[in-house]
Scaffold this motif. Sequence first.
Motif, PDB file in Angstrom:
ATOM      1  N   UNK A  21     -43.210 -20.195  37.034  1.00 45.53           N
ATOM      2  CA  UNK A  21     -44.011 -20.857  38.053  1.00 45.53           C
ATOM      3  C   UNK A  21     -44.902 -19.809  38.702  1.00 45.53           C
ATOM      4  N   UNK A  22     -46.196 -20.024  38.654  1.00 44.90           N
ATOM      5  CA  UNK A  22     -47.187 -19.129  39.266  1.00 44.90           C
ATOM      6  C   UNK A  22     -47.025 -17.691  38.762  1.00 44.90           C
ATOM      7  N   UNK A  23     -46.953 -17.522  37.448  1.00 40.27           N
ATOM      8  CA  UNK A  23     -46.860 -16.219  36.774  1.00 40.27           C
ATOM      9  C   UNK A  23     -45.593 -15.439  37.146  1.00 40.27           C
ATOM     10  N   UNK A  24     -44.580 -16.140  37.654  1.00 40.43           N
ATOM     11  CA  UNK A  24     -43.290 -15.538  37.971  1.00 40.43           C
ATOM     12  C   UNK A  24     -42.216 -16.255  37.176  1.00 40.43           C
ATOM     13  N   UNK A  25     -41.396 -15.482  36.475  1.00 37.90           N
ATOM     14  CA  UNK A  25     -40.269 -16.048  35.740  1.00 37.90           C
ATOM     15  C   UNK A  25     -39.084 -16.142  36.691  1.00 37.90           C
ATOM     16  N   UNK A  26     -38.570 -17.347  36.883  1.00 42.84           N
ATOM     17  CA  UNK A  26     -37.403 -17.582  37.736  1.00 42.84           C
ATOM     18  C   UNK A  26     -36.194 -17.737  36.835  1.00 42.84           C
ATOM     19  N   UNK A  27     -35.172 -16.909  37.079  1.00 40.63           N
ATOM     20  CA  UNK A  27     -33.966 -16.916  36.255  1.00 40.63           C
ATOM     21  C   UNK A  27     -32.759 -17.078  37.168  1.00 40.63           C
ATOM     22  N   UNK A  28     -31.943 -18.082  36.907  1.00 39.20           N
ATOM     23  CA  UNK A  28     -30.720 -18.297  37.671  1.00 39.20           C
ATOM     24  C   UNK A  28     -29.569 -17.620  36.927  1.00 39.20           C
ATOM     25  N   UNK A  29     -28.962 -16.630  37.575  1.00 33.36           N
ATOM     26  CA  UNK A  29     -27.866 -15.845  36.995  1.00 33.36           C
ATOM     27  C   UNK A  29     -26.564 -16.260  37.682  1.00 33.36           C
ATOM     28  N   UNK A  30     -25.506 -16.473  36.896  1.00 33.87           N
ATOM     29  CA  UNK A  30     -24.231 -16.931  37.448  1.00 33.87           C
ATOM     30  C   UNK A  30     -23.322 -15.793  37.880  1.00 33.87           C
ATOM     31  N   UNK A  31     -23.666 -14.562  37.568  1.00 33.86           N
ATOM     32  CA  UNK A  31     -22.849 -13.410  37.928  1.00 33.86           C
ATOM     33  C   UNK A  31     -23.605 -12.536  38.937  1.00 33.86           C
TER      34      UNK A  31
ATOM     35  N   UNK B 186     -41.281  -6.222  28.404  1.00 32.98           N
ATOM     36  CA  UNK B 186     -40.717  -6.637  27.125  1.00 32.98           C
ATOM     37  C   UNK B 186     -40.970  -8.110  26.834  1.00 32.98           C
ATOM     38  N   UNK B 187     -40.873  -8.963  27.841  1.00 39.33           N
ATOM     39  CA  UNK B 187     -41.122 -10.393  27.632  1.00 39.33           C
ATOM     40  C   UNK B 187     -42.584 -10.650  27.286  1.00 39.33           C
ATOM     41  N   UNK B 188     -43.496 -10.016  28.007  1.00 40.55           N
ATOM     42  CA  UNK B 188     -44.919 -10.178  27.691  1.00 40.55           C
ATOM     43  C   UNK B 188     -45.231  -9.647  26.293  1.00 40.55           C
ATOM     44  N   UNK B 189     -44.608  -8.550  25.923  1.00 40.08           N
ATOM     45  CA  UNK B 189     -44.807  -7.979  24.589  1.00 40.08           C
ATOM     46  C   UNK B 189     -44.262  -8.921  23.512  1.00 40.08           C
ATOM     47  N   UNK B 190     -43.115  -9.528  23.776  1.00 42.90           N
ATOM     48  CA  UNK B 190     -42.516 -10.438  22.800  1.00 42.90           C
ATOM     49  C   UNK B 190     -43.384 -11.676  22.576  1.00 42.90           C
ATOM     50  N   UNK B 191     -44.043 -12.143  23.629  1.00 43.40           N
ATOM     51  CA  UNK B 191     -44.904 -13.323  23.511  1.00 43.40           C
ATOM     52  C   UNK B 191     -46.267 -12.943  22.940  1.00 43.40           C
ATOM     53  N   UNK B 192     -46.698 -11.726  23.180  1.00 42.99           N
ATOM     54  CA  UNK B 192     -47.972 -11.279  22.643  1.00 42.99           C
ATOM     55  C   UNK B 192     -49.141 -11.407  23.600  1.00 42.99           C
ATOM     56  N   UNK B 193     -48.872 -11.797  24.834  1.00 42.70           N
ATOM     57  CA  UNK B 193     -49.915 -11.910  25.848  1.00 42.70           C
ATOM     58  C   UNK B 193     -49.285 -11.719  27.226  1.00 42.70           C
ATOM     59  N   UNK B 194     -50.104 -11.428  28.224  1.00 43.89           N
ATOM     60  CA  UNK B 194     -49.622 -11.195  29.575  1.00 43.89           C
ATOM     61  C   UNK B 194     -49.457 -12.533  30.283  1.00 43.89           C
ATOM     62  N   UNK B 195     -48.233 -13.063  30.276  1.00 48.03           N
ATOM     63  CA  UNK B 195     -47.947 -14.387  30.835  1.00 48.03           C
ATOM     64  C   UNK B 195     -47.352 -14.301  32.230  1.00 48.03           C
ATOM     65  N   UNK B 196     -46.454 -13.321  32.448  1.00 45.86           N
ATOM     66  CA  UNK B 196     -45.781 -13.204  33.727  1.00 45.86           C
ATOM     67  C   UNK B 196     -46.072 -11.847  34.357  1.00 45.86           C
ATOM     68  N   UNK B 197     -46.004 -11.829  35.688  1.00 45.46           N
ATOM     69  CA  UNK B 197     -46.207 -10.600  36.450  1.00 45.46           C
ATOM     70  C   UNK B 197     -44.934 -10.143  37.149  1.00 45.46           C
ATOM     71  N   UNK B 198     -43.980 -11.050  37.315  1.00 44.59           N
ATOM     72  CA  UNK B 198     -42.791 -10.743  38.093  1.00 44.59           C
ATOM     73  C   UNK B 198     -41.625 -11.600  37.613  1.00 44.59           C
ATOM     74  N   UNK B 199     -40.414 -11.162  37.939  1.00 44.52           N
ATOM     75  CA  UNK B 199     -39.201 -11.935  37.660  1.00 44.52           C
ATOM     76  C   UNK B 199     -38.447 -12.083  38.978  1.00 44.52           C
ATOM     77  N   UNK B 200     -38.064 -13.305  39.295  1.00 46.36           N
ATOM     78  CA  UNK B 200     -37.224 -13.571  40.463  1.00 46.36           C
ATOM     79  C   UNK B 200     -35.860 -14.011  39.966  1.00 46.36           C
ATOM     80  N   UNK B 201     -34.836 -13.308  40.423  1.00 45.52           N
ATOM     81  CA  UNK B 201     -33.460 -13.636  40.027  1.00 45.52           C
ATOM     82  C   UNK B 201     -32.795 -14.424  41.140  1.00 45.52           C
ATOM     83  N   UNK B 202     -32.240 -15.561  40.797  1.00 46.27           N
ATOM     84  CA  UNK B 202     -31.575 -16.432  41.772  1.00 46.27           C
ATOM     85  C   UNK B 202     -30.097 -16.428  41.517  1.00 46.27           C
TER      86      UNK B 202
END
Length: 96
Positions: free
Chosen positions: A53-63, A80-96
Amino acid sequence: MKRTEPLRIDEILRRMIDATGMRPEFSRRSVESMWPAVVGQHIASYTGRIYVQARTLHVHITSAALKEELGYSRPQLVEKLNEAVGTNVIDNITLH
């Protein structure tokens, strides 16, 4: 215009995605699906909901311990994620 050379299926799909304007959505979904491949199956097993959402990957972690540890490697995971996809998709990761 008649085409004499056959097209590969990946080229046909790429053209279809580009022609329909679905490239941004396809890229976002690609990042979500690449999470297990980038972090590994063990870490992915502690992962709940994943969405972009809005160039941020939101990941819910249970631990809580894993969430803290992943927090230190956010810039590397984004790269690594942008490299795996082959383009600049996300700028940040938010861990919930």
